[in-house]
Write a protein that holds these residues in place. Sequence first.
Motif, PDB file in Angstrom:
ATOM      1  N   ILE A 106       0.839  -1.303  -0.017  1.00  0.00           N
ATOM      2  CA  ILE A 106       0.194   0.056   0.225  1.00  0.00           C
ATOM      3  C   ILE A 106       0.690   1.140   0.031  1.00  0.00           C
ATOM      4  N   ASN A 107       2.011   1.398   0.693  1.00  0.00           N
ATOM      5  CA  ASN A 107       2.968   2.261   0.961  1.00  0.00           C
ATOM      6  C   ASN A 107       3.294   2.768  -0.391  1.00  0.00           C
ATOM      7  N   ALA A 108       3.870   1.754  -1.038  1.00  0.00           N
ATOM      8  CA  ALA A 108       4.377   1.833  -2.482  1.00  0.00           C
ATOM      9  C   ALA A 108       3.580   2.322  -3.559  1.00  0.00           C
ATOM     10  N   SER A 109       2.076   2.146  -3.022  1.00  0.00           N
ATOM     11  CA  SER A 109       1.182   2.571  -4.224  1.00  0.00           C
ATOM     12  C   SER A 109       0.621   3.967  -3.920  1.00  0.00           C
ATOM     13  N   ILE A 110       1.007   4.581  -2.951  1.00  0.00           N
ATOM     14  CA  ILE A 110       0.368   5.932  -2.282  1.00  0.00           C
ATOM     15  C   ILE A 110       0.920   6.841  -3.453  1.00  0.00           C
ATOM     16  N   TYR A 111       2.237   6.960  -3.455  1.00  0.00           N
ATOM     17  CA  TYR A 111       2.869   8.025  -4.257  1.00  0.00           C
ATOM     18  C   TYR A 111       2.155   8.099  -5.778  1.00  0.00           C
ATOM     19  N   PRO A 112       2.280   6.750  -6.441  1.00  0.00           N
ATOM     20  CA  PRO A 112       1.647   6.916  -8.008  1.00  0.00           C
ATOM     21  C   PRO A 112       0.352   7.453  -7.769  1.00  0.00           C
TER      22      PRO A 112
END
Length: 287
Positions: A106-112
């Motif tokens: 989830i954290n890796a997906s937040i910025y994109p």
Amino acid sequence: SARLQLVTFSQELVALLEAGLSLVESIETLGEKEASPAVRRTLDQVLVRLREGQTLGAALAEHPQSFPTLYVATVRAAERTGALREALTRYIAYQQQVDLLRKSLINASIYPAVLCGAGLLVVAFLMGYVVPRFSSIYEDLGSELPLASRMLMHWGQFLDAHGYAVAIGAITWIGALVYAFTRPVVRAAIGAQIARIPALGSRLHIYQLARLYRTVGMLQRGGTPMVTAMRMSAGLLSQNLRPAFNNAMQAVREGRSLGDAMERNGLTTPVAARMLRVGESSGNMGE
């Protein structure tokens, strides 16, 4: 929260059992300190079943909204071996690992996601507000504008004349898209398309295998037979991997080794295949 926090509940139950309280006393204590009426009612019902002589696994199975199948299976397997505290400790460690994997994803997906959302909002503002205002300014220039500019101008004029219809159409389209995402068939199709993206697909594939291996390993260590553990863990895989996993389960039922069955159906990595062979040769498959 109105939902039972399963990891916290398990941690507290293990602590009370290690302190010397009986199972009934431990559940009673957890029910008394619970602030949520719904959770307290669930624990009171479990307590009633325990006092009637039912096993903890049978009592928990009556509340699937609070205690998932995997948790109930872990407890039932532990009851056969008399190692409830150890089984709950394994489940806590397993759930914390799964939660950590999920949070990392989830954290890796937040910025994109933030970038895409902001970009869409900017484009919507430009196309829905700015372009219609400027189209009237350039309307007199007509054919002197490049083709792309004329097309943009016509779009602005169209929005200016039919703004409400376009807004209703966009809302309807978004609603239909949200509804489609709730359908299992559509989600399975999207998952299959994502799996074809080389970098992302391979990472999601390994993420699913990691959850599957952790779950089957935990159930194995708790005393659950291999085929039963595999069947209970099948729901962790996406629809596009289920047929391969069902084939692997059938092969194990027919007497083939787990490592061979999983490798033949594309459910291993090079490291996982070696680890499965080591587990089979040492008789230590759970670990």
